[in-house]
Design a protein around this motif. Structure first.
Motif, PDB file in Angstrom:
ATOM      1  N   ALA A  98       0.820  -1.224   0.000  1.00  0.00           N
ATOM      2  CA  ALA A  98       0.000   0.000   0.000  1.00  0.00           C
ATOM      3  C   ALA A  98       0.848   1.266   0.000  1.00  0.00           C
ATOM      4  CB  ALA A  98      -0.955  -0.002   1.187  1.00  0.00           C
ATOM      5  N   TYR A 140      -0.231  -0.584   6.294  1.00  0.00           N
ATOM      6  CA  TYR A 140       0.196  -0.058   4.994  1.00  0.00           C
ATOM      7  C   TYR A 140       1.290  -0.911   4.353  1.00  0.00           C
ATOM      8  CZ  TYR A 140      -2.669   4.116   5.490  1.00  0.00           C
ATOM      9  OH  TYR A 140      -3.732   4.977   5.601  1.00  0.00           O
ATOM     10  N   PHE A 185      -3.421  -4.317  -0.518  1.00  0.00           N
ATOM     11  CA  PHE A 185      -4.878  -4.138  -0.434  1.00  0.00           C
ATOM     12  C   PHE A 185      -5.497  -4.457  -1.791  1.00  0.00           C
ATOM     13  CE2 PHE A 185      -6.247  -2.059   3.534  1.00  0.00           C
ATOM     14  CZ  PHE A 185      -5.013  -1.929   4.160  1.00  0.00           C
ATOM     15  N   ARG A 220      -8.320  -3.276  -3.121  1.00  0.00           N
ATOM     16  CA  ARG A 220      -8.755  -2.067  -3.828  1.00  0.00           C
ATOM     17  C   ARG A 220      -7.558  -1.230  -4.288  1.00  0.00           C
ATOM     18  NH1 ARG A 220      -9.734  -0.537   1.604  1.00  0.00           N
ATOM     19  NH2 ARG A 220     -11.787  -1.520   1.656  1.00  0.00           N
ATOM     20  N   ASP A 221      -6.507  -1.187  -3.489  1.00  0.00           N
ATOM     21  CA  ASP A 221      -5.341  -0.376  -3.869  1.00  0.00           C
ATOM     22  C   ASP A 221      -4.606  -0.964  -5.064  1.00  0.00           C
ATOM     23  OD1 ASP A 221      -6.024   0.285  -1.136  1.00  0.00           O
ATOM     24  OD2 ASP A 221      -4.088   1.275  -0.939  1.00  0.00           O
ATOM     25  N   MET A 234     -13.609   1.968   0.240  1.00  0.00           N
ATOM     26  CA  MET A 234     -12.429   2.829   0.332  1.00  0.00           C
ATOM     27  C   MET A 234     -12.522   3.706   1.586  1.00  0.00           C
ATOM     28  SD  MET A 234     -11.304   5.936  -2.180  1.00  0.00           S
ATOM     29  CE  MET A 234      -9.982   7.044  -1.720  1.00  0.00           C
ATOM     30  N   ASP A 257     -12.996   3.541   4.802  1.00  0.00           N
ATOM     31  CA  ASP A 257     -13.044   2.379   5.690  1.00  0.00           C
ATOM     32  C   ASP A 257     -13.067   2.746   7.168  1.00  0.00           C
ATOM     33  OD1 ASP A 257     -10.468   3.296   5.685  1.00  0.00           O
ATOM     34  OD2 ASP A 257      -9.519   1.388   5.209  1.00  0.00           O
ATOM     35  N   TYR A 290      -8.584  13.513   5.140  1.00  0.00           N
ATOM     36  CA  TYR A 290      -8.787  12.075   4.959  1.00  0.00           C
ATOM     37  C   TYR A 290     -10.104  11.798   4.220  1.00  0.00           C
ATOM     38  CZ  TYR A 290      -7.942   7.162   6.277  1.00  0.00           C
ATOM     39  OH  TYR A 290      -7.696   5.815   6.270  1.00  0.00           O
ATOM     40  N   HIS A 291     -10.967  10.983   4.793  1.00  0.00           N
ATOM     41  CA  HIS A 291     -12.202  10.663   4.078  1.00  0.00           C
ATOM     42  C   HIS A 291     -13.285  11.724   4.268  1.00  0.00           C
ATOM     43  CE1 HIS A 291     -10.605   6.856   3.013  1.00  0.00           C
ATOM     44  NE2 HIS A 291     -10.632   6.338   4.223  1.00  0.00           N
ATOM     45  N   TRP A 345      -7.742  13.064  -2.732  1.00  0.00           N
ATOM     46  CA  TRP A 345      -7.032  11.798  -2.951  1.00  0.00           C
ATOM     47  C   TRP A 345      -6.548  11.693  -4.397  1.00  0.00           C
ATOM     48  CZ3 TRP A 345      -6.760   7.513   0.660  1.00  0.00           C
ATOM     49  CH2 TRP A 345      -7.279   7.836   1.922  1.00  0.00           C
ATOM     50  N   GLU A 378      -0.595  10.136   0.190  1.00  0.00           N
ATOM     51  CA  GLU A 378      -1.849   9.372   0.124  1.00  0.00           C
ATOM     52  C   GLU A 378      -3.033  10.324  -0.098  1.00  0.00           C
ATOM     53  OE1 GLU A 378      -2.602   7.693   3.934  1.00  0.00           O
ATOM     54  OE2 GLU A 378      -4.140   6.290   3.225  1.00  0.00           O
ATOM     55  N   GLN A 427       2.646   6.539  -1.447  1.00  0.00           N
ATOM     56  CA  GLN A 427       1.437   5.722  -1.414  1.00  0.00           C
ATOM     57  C   GLN A 427       1.266   5.148  -2.820  1.00  0.00           C
ATOM     58  OE1 GLN A 427      -0.562   5.380   1.326  1.00  0.00           O
ATOM     59  NE2 GLN A 427      -2.156   4.157   0.332  1.00  0.00           N
ATOM     60  N   TRP A 487      -1.058   3.682  -4.619  1.00  0.00           N
ATOM     61  CA  TRP A 487      -2.142   3.976  -5.556  1.00  0.00           C
ATOM     62  C   TRP A 487      -2.157   5.436  -5.994  1.00  0.00           C
ATOM     63  CZ3 TRP A 487      -7.570   2.618  -3.016  1.00  0.00           C
ATOM     64  CH2 TRP A 487      -7.807   3.418  -1.895  1.00  0.00           C
TER      65      TRP A 487
HETATM   66  C1  GLC Z   1      -6.647   3.536   4.152  1.00  0.00           C
HETATM   67  C2  GLC Z   1      -7.734   3.861   3.158  1.00  0.00           C
HETATM   68  C3  GLC Z   1      -8.139   2.640   2.382  1.00  0.00           C
HETATM   69  C4  GLC Z   1      -6.918   2.014   1.727  1.00  0.00           C
HETATM   70  C5  GLC Z   1      -5.850   1.735   2.773  1.00  0.00           C
HETATM   71  C6  GLC Z   1      -4.551   1.289   2.172  1.00  0.00           C
HETATM   72  O1  GLC Z   1      -7.130   2.704   5.130  1.00  0.00           O
HETATM   73  O2  GLC Z   1      -8.827   4.391   3.816  1.00  0.00           O
HETATM   74  O3  GLC Z   1      -9.112   2.968   1.426  1.00  0.00           O
HETATM   75  O4  GLC Z   1      -7.271   0.853   1.072  1.00  0.00           O
HETATM   76  O5  GLC Z   1      -5.570   2.920   3.499  1.00  0.00           O
HETATM   77  O6  GLC Z   1      -4.016   2.271   1.353  1.00  0.00           O
END
Ligand code: GLC
Length: 570
Positions: free
Chosen positions: A129, A140, A144, A146-147, A281, A283, A465-466, A471, A509, A527, A529
Motif C-alpha cells: 500500500a 500499509y 490491499f 482495492r489499492d 475505500m 473504511d 482524509y475521508h 485523494w 496518500e 502511497q 495507488w
Molecule cells: C486507508 C484507506 C483505504 C486504503 C488503505 C490502504 O485505510 O482508507 O481505502 O485501502 O488505506 O491504502
C-alpha cells in the motif's frame, strides 16, 4: 481506427520500434509484417470478448445491432483521432517509440511502482500500500485489493499481465479460507481487504496472512473487494484477450460465491445493497452505512462484468439470470432515486410528506427540512450527480467522487446523466478539484455533525482524509470518465495540477484543506495507488483505447422509465 499503441513482445517487454522514425513513417508501417503482434491481436480479441459473451446471453440483454451498438466505440474512434498515435506513453522507457517525450514524473512513478512489488515464492503477487518507512506501518505494508486495482491496470496497459494473473489467483485462494471474527463465521465468498507475505528466515518459508475485516479498525468486512476482484478479472480478460483465466472452474466458482453474497434474498425492499459503515475505500465511520453510492456503483459494475465472464454451464445459467434481473432493478432504482439535479432538488424542496400507498411521490418520506443549506448553492443550472445514499427518510446529499465516476464507466449513468456529472465537475471545479485532484467527498462535515457522524474521529476532521480530503488516486477514475464522455481536456487540467506537486511532495496518500493544498495530516508518502493512479491516468490519455478495460457501453435494455428533469432526456 488505429488500435495500435505500443508493440509488446511475447515476454511482455516493449519493443523499441525505431524511435527515430517519424510519426508518418510509423503510421505507414505495415505491422502485419512483424513476427509477433500480441498487443494488436489482444485489442482485436478485446472487442470480440464482450460481443461473444453478449450473444451467448439467453434473455434480455441481447447484443445490440451493429448500427446502434457502438456509441461507445464511436467515442473511442473519435478520441483516437484526437489523440494521435504518435502520443504514446513513455512508460518505463526514457523515451517513447514515437518521439513523444514523457513527463519526467512517469519514469520516477514506474520506478517506485516496481519497488512496491510484493513477491510470494518468487512471483510478484501485488503491490504494497505504501513504501513510507517514516510512519508507523499499521497495515500499509499489506497488499490491499482495492489499492492494487490501479497498479494492475498500469501493468496491463504496459503489457505485463502476469502479476495481475498471479494476484487474481492468489486472492482466489484466500477467498476459500475459513473466515471467523470471534465466534462468528463470515460468508464464504468474502474477499480479503488485504494480505501480507510472512517470511520465516529460520525455516526459509513464506506464508500468507489475510485480513477479512477481523483485524481492520472497526472490524468491518470489505464489501468492495469482491467487486473489484470481478472488475479486475474482466479488465485482465479484455486486455489480454485470454479468457482461459476467467473460464477456469475456480474463477467461475469464486465469482459465483461473491455473487451469492450480494444477490441473496432477504428483508431488503430495495435492489441496492445494504451495508455497514466503512466497508469500502472509506473504511472508517463516515456516515456511509445503509446504501452508499460507492458500493452501489461498484455492485452494478461488477454485475455487468460478471454477466460477460460467467459461463453458461449448469451453475452459471442461473446466476446469469439473477444478475440480469438485478441489473434491471438496480439501474431503475439508482437512476430514479439517487439522481439529483436542479429540477429534482426543487421537487424534493416541495415534497409532501407522510404519503401512504404505492401512489406516493415522496416514496421514502424524505423531509424537505433535511435538505442541507449547501446543496442549494452547490447545484449548478446544468449538471447533476448521484447522491451519497438513499434510505428510509434519508438522503445523504454529499458528492462522492468514486461512485459517480464508476457510475459513468459502468453506464449506470445514462449518457445524459454522465454528461451532467461532467458538467457539475466543471462548474464546481474549485470545490471538487481545487489545487489537488480530487475530493473524495464534498462537503466536509464539521462540529456537532462531525461528532455524531464520525464518533469524534480525529483522523476525519473537516477537509481531511475521508471527510473531504483530496485523494490523488481518484485521478485515474476521473480521467477514464472524462475520456468516456469525450471530455479529455478536463482530465488534462486535473493531471497538470497533480504534476505540479505530487512528486515534489513524495506522492502523498491524500491532501487536506478546502482546496486540497496541504499534505494530509496523517498521509503516508509513496502511497502506491497515488503513483499508479497517476500512471493510469497518463496512459489512458495517451492511448484512449485502454478505456475498454474499465468501461462498459450503454445497455439499451436497461432503459430508465421515469423522466425526471429537462437536463436529461431519454
Ligand atoms: C486507508 C484507506 C483505504 C486504503 C488503505 C490502504 O485505510 O482508507 O481505502 O485501502 O488505506 O491504502
Amino acid at each position: 481506427m488505429s488500435l495500435l499503441s505500443v508493440d509488446v513482445s511475447q515476454n511482455g517487454d516493449i519493443k523499441n520500434v525505431d524511435s527515430s522514425s517519424s510519426v508518418f513513417e510509423m503510421e505507414e508501417f505495415d505491422f502485419s509484417r512483424l513476427p509477433d503482434r500480441p498487443r494488436t491481436l489482444n485489442m482485436e480479441r478485446q472487442r470480440s470478448f464482450d460481443e461473444r459473451s453478449l450473444v451467448d446471453i439467453p434473455m434480455g440483454l441481447s447484443p445490440l445491432p451493429p448500427s446502434r451498438a457502438d456509441n461507445f466505440n464511436r467515442v473511442l474512434d473519435h478520441l483516437d483521432s484526437i489523440f494521435s498515435p504518435s502520443r504514446r506513453s513513455g512508460l518505463n522507457t526514457p523515451r517513447s517509440h514515437f518521439g513523444y517525450e514523457p513527463h519526467p514524473m512517469t519514469a520516477e512513478a514506474w520506478e517506485t511502482l516496481r519497488r512496491s512489488l510484493v513477491y510470494f515464492r518468487g512471483r510478484p503477487v501485488g503491490t504494497i500500500a505504501a513504501l513510507d518507512n517514516s510512519e508507523e506501518k499499521v497495515n500499509y505494508d499489506q497488499v490491499f485489493v482495492r489499492d492494487f486495482v490501479p497498479s494492475a491496470l498500469a501493468f496491463l496497459m504496459n503489457g505485463e499481465p502476469e502479476i495481475v494473473k498471479n494476484f487474481i489467483l492468489k486472492t482466489l485462494r484466500l477467498q476459500s479460507w475459513e473466515k471467523k471474527i470471534d465466534r462468528f463465521q463470515l460468508g464464504e465468498g468474502v474477499m480479503p481487504a488485504s494480505f501480507k507475505v510472512l517470511h520465516d528466515p529460520v525455516r526459509n518459508t513464506e506464508t500468507l496472512i489475510a485480513d477479512f475485516g477481523e483485524s481492520a479498525i472497526g472490524r468491518v468486512a470489505p464489501v468492495d473487494s469482491g467487486f473489484w476482484w470481478i472488475i479486475l478479472l474482466r479488465a485482465y480478460t479484455k486486455s489480454t484477450g485470454d479468457s482461459s483465466l476467467a473460464e477456469m472452474p475456480e474463477c467461475q466458482k469464486g465469482m459465483r460465491l461473491i455473487l451469492s453474497l450480494c444477490l441473496s434474498e432477504g428483508f431488503n425492499t430495495f435492489p441496492t445493497l445494504l451495508c455497514a459503515d466503512g466497508c469500502c475505500m472509506i473504511d472508517r465511520r463516515m456516515g456511509v452505512y445503509g446504501y452508499p453510492i460507492e458500493i452501489q456503483a461498484l455492485f452494478f459494475m461488477a454485475l455487468r462484468c460478471a454477466l460477460v465472464l460467467l459461463k453458461q454451464d449448469a451453475q452459471g445459467k442461473d446466476f446469469i439470470e439473477r444478475v440480469m434481473k438485478r441489473l434491471h432493478a438496480l439501474s431503475y432504482h439508482m437512476r430514479n432515486y439517487f439522481w439529483l439535479d436542479l429540477k429534482q432538488l426543487n421537487d424534493i424542496y416541495r415534497y409532501k410528506t407522510e404519503e401512504y400507498s404505492h401512489t406516493a411521490v415522496n416514496k421514502f418520506n424524505v423531509m424537505p427540512d433535511s435538505l442541507p443549506e449547501w446543496v442549494f448553492d452547490f447545484m449548478p443550472m446544468h449538471g447533476g450527480y448521484f447522491i451519497g445514499n438513499v434510505g428510509p427518510s434519508k438522503m445523504d446529499f454529499r458528492w462522492f467522487c468514486l461512485g459517480n465516476c464508476i457510475a459513468i464507466l459502468s453506464s449506470l449513468a445514462t449518457p445524459e446523466q454522465a454528461t451532467a456529472i461532467m458538467d457539475l465537475i466543471e462548474s464546481r471545479w474549485e470545490e471538487l478539484v481545487g489545487d489537488m485532484p480530487l475530493k473524495v467527498c464534498y462537503p466536509a462535515i464539521e462540529n456537532h455533525e462531525w461528532r455524531i457522524v464520525t464518533g469524534c474521529d480525529p483522523k476525519n476532521t473537516r477537509w481531511s482524509y475521508h471527510n473531504g480530503g483530496s485523494w490523488p488516486v481518484l485521478l485515474w477514475l476521473l480521467t477514464a470518465a472524462c475520456i468516456k464522455t469525450g471530455r479529455p481536456q478536463i482530465a488534462r487540467r486535473a493531471i497538470e495540477l497533480a504534476e505540479a506537486r505530487l512528486s515534489k511532495d513524495g506522492w502523498p496518500e491524500y491532501y487536506d484543506g478546502k482546496l486540497g493544498r496541504y499534505i494530509g495530516k496523517q498521509a503516508r508518502r509513496y502511497q502506491t495507488w497515488s503513483i499508479s493512479g497517476y500512471l493510469v491516468a497518463k496512459m489512458m490519455l495517451e492511448d484512449p483505447s485502454h478505456l475498454g478495460m474499465v468501461a462498459h457501453e450503454e445497455d439499451k435494455q436497461l432503459k430508465p422509465v421515469l423522466k425526471r428533469s429537462s437536463s436529461w432526456t431519454f
